[in-house]
Design a protein around this motif. Sequence first.
Motif, short mmCIF file in Angstrom:
data_model
loop_
_atom_site.label_atom_id
_atom_site.label_comp_id
_atom_site.label_asym_id
_atom_site.label_seq_id
_atom_site.Cartn_x
_atom_site.Cartn_y
_atom_site.Cartn_z
N GLY A 68 -4.59 2.93 -0.65
CA GLY A 68 -4.03 3.14 -2.05
C GLY A 68 -3.11 2.10 -2.32
N SER A 69 -3.15 1.23 -3.38
CA SER A 69 -2.12 0.59 -3.77
C SER A 69 -0.71 0.96 -4.40
CB SER A 69 -2.57 -0.37 -5.16
OG SER A 69 -3.62 -1.04 -4.82
N SER A 70 0.21 0.31 -3.94
CA SER A 70 1.83 0.78 -4.15
C SER A 70 2.15 0.04 -5.29
CB SER A 70 2.47 0.79 -2.87
OG SER A 70 3.87 0.97 -3.12
N ASP A 117 10.08 2.25 -1.62
CA ASP A 117 9.61 3.58 -2.08
C ASP A 117 8.80 4.32 -0.84
OD1 ASP A 117 7.20 2.07 -1.84
OD2 ASP A 117 6.64 2.04 -3.71
N GLY A 118 8.66 4.09 0.22
CA GLY A 118 8.08 4.87 1.31
C GLY A 118 6.73 4.11 1.65
N GLY A 119 6.18 3.24 0.92
CA GLY A 119 4.87 2.62 1.21
C GLY A 119 4.97 1.64 2.45
N SER A 120 4.15 0.78 2.19
CA SER A 120 4.14 -0.36 3.20
C SER A 120 3.68 -1.78 2.56
CB SER A 120 3.22 -0.20 4.26
OG SER A 120 3.65 1.12 4.74
N GLN A 121 4.11 -2.87 3.07
CA GLN A 121 3.80 -4.11 2.92
C GLN A 121 3.11 -4.83 4.18
OE1 GLN A 121 5.95 -7.85 2.27
NE2 GLN A 121 5.28 -7.85 0.29
N ILE A 122 1.77 -5.13 3.84
CA ILE A 122 0.82 -5.74 4.99
C ILE A 122 1.11 -7.16 4.59
CG2 ILE A 122 -1.11 -5.79 6.29
CD1 ILE A 122 -1.83 -2.92 4.63
N GLU A 123 1.54 -7.93 5.60
CA GLU A 123 1.29 -9.39 5.32
C GLU A 123 0.66 -10.21 6.51
OE1 GLU A 123 5.29 -12.38 4.78
OE2 GLU A 123 4.79 -12.21 7.13
N TRP A 124 -0.30 -10.98 6.30
CA TRP A 124 -1.25 -11.78 7.15
C TRP A 124 -0.79 -12.82 6.52
CZ3 TRP A 124 -6.94 -10.12 7.18
CH2 TRP A 124 -7.63 -10.50 8.49
N ARG A 125 -0.50 -13.79 7.68
CA ARG A 125 -0.39 -15.41 7.59
C ARG A 125 -0.89 -16.20 8.75
NH1 ARG A 125 5.28 -13.96 9.23
NH2 ARG A 125 5.65 -15.21 10.91
N GLY A 126 -1.30 -17.36 8.48
CA GLY A 126 -1.87 -18.16 9.57
C GLY A 126 -1.39 -19.77 9.17
N ALA A 127 -1.58 -20.41 10.24
CA ALA A 127 -1.58 -21.91 10.10
C ALA A 127 -2.81 -22.70 10.79
CB ALA A 127 -0.24 -22.31 10.92
N VAL A 177 0.74 -1.22 -0.07
CA VAL A 177 0.01 0.01 -0.10
C VAL A 177 0.98 1.28 -0.07
CG1 VAL A 177 -1.81 -1.17 1.06
CG2 VAL A 177 -0.48 0.01 2.45
N ALA A 178 0.34 2.38 -0.30
CA ALA A 178 1.14 3.72 -0.40
C ALA A 178 1.42 4.26 0.69
CB ALA A 178 0.20 4.56 -1.67
N ALA A 179 0.63 4.04 1.64
CA ALA A 179 0.83 4.61 2.96
C ALA A 179 2.12 4.25 3.77
CB ALA A 179 -0.59 4.37 4.03
N SER A 180 2.55 5.34 4.77
CA SER A 180 3.86 4.85 5.67
C SER A 180 3.35 3.72 6.51
CB SER A 180 4.12 5.83 6.45
OG SER A 180 3.20 6.40 7.43
N PRO A 181 4.34 2.97 7.04
CA PRO A 181 4.13 1.68 7.91
C PRO A 181 3.48 2.57 9.41
CG PRO A 181 6.32 1.46 7.20
CD PRO A 181 5.60 2.79 6.46
N ALA A 182 3.80 3.63 9.96
CA ALA A 182 3.13 4.28 10.85
C ALA A 182 1.63 4.48 10.59
CB ALA A 182 3.87 5.46 11.44
N ASP A 223 -7.61 -6.28 0.90
CA ASP A 223 -8.41 -5.54 -0.36
C ASP A 223 -8.99 -4.23 0.41
OD1 ASP A 223 -7.89 -7.37 -2.24
OD2 ASP A 223 -9.73 -8.07 -2.33
N ALA A 224 -9.48 -4.16 1.70
CA ALA A 224 -10.04 -3.14 2.10
C ALA A 224 -9.01 -2.39 2.55
CB ALA A 224 -10.97 -3.57 3.48
N LEU A 225 -7.68 -2.66 3.27
CA LEU A 225 -6.70 -2.01 3.45
C LEU A 225 -6.16 -1.12 2.06
CD1 LEU A 225 -5.07 -4.22 6.11
CD2 LEU A 225 -6.30 -1.75 6.45
N ALA A 226 -6.06 -1.95 1.17
CA ALA A 226 -5.65 -1.49 -0.11
C ALA A 226 -6.62 -0.32 -0.64
CB ALA A 226 -5.39 -2.41 -1.46
N ALA A 227 -7.92 -0.40 -0.50
CA ALA A 227 -8.66 0.81 -0.75
C ALA A 227 -8.49 1.84 0.22
CB ALA A 227 -10.07 0.18 -0.90
N ARG A 228 -8.27 1.75 1.23
CA ARG A 228 -8.13 2.78 2.17
C ARG A 228 -7.08 3.49 1.96
NH1 ARG A 228 -9.69 2.43 8.62
NH2 ARG A 228 -9.06 4.15 9.06
#
Length: 179
Positions: free
Chosen positions: A176-178, A127-137, A35-40, A169-174
Amino acid sequence: MRYLKFLGVLIGVLIPAMALAHGPTRQKVTLAIDVAASPAEVWEVIGNFQDMSWHPAVHSSTGDGGNEVDATRVLTLGEEGGPTISEILYKYSDEKMSYSYRITDVLVEVLPVTNYSSHLTVKPLDDGGSQIEWRGAFYRGYPNNDPPPELNDEAAIAAVTGVYQAGLDALAARFGSSN
């Protein structure tokens, strides 16, 4: 001699039977989105274990313990009075922008899994954006052999993937995609 013959027959029958009598295997799902937003900025929205209002399937979340280890939350899905999922936090790092939790109670009709644990993290991109990772077992919803289709490995993987994808997808819509 008869005893050894009997033992040989017994071993010849039991070993193949034991090889066929295995239970489910642990399944894993990992999804990520940039996503385009900063990690913070992202962490400000998703970093509070007690608040999962950012996920479109969650109607409300209540809990105790804030972001401390052993904090609990109950997610109500869909609408007031909808099905619930109870969870417990077992690892939290504001510094690393990550937390890990387990489901303690959910009906398999709601989410066809057992022994579910998950990890959510935010990482900076170059590039200043963020990666959000969600993993589960997790294990499928039916712990024995020959599960019904709605509780098999494929159903469990599809359900968890759907939950993660909808949230990301909801976070990307909120934010913006990077690209």
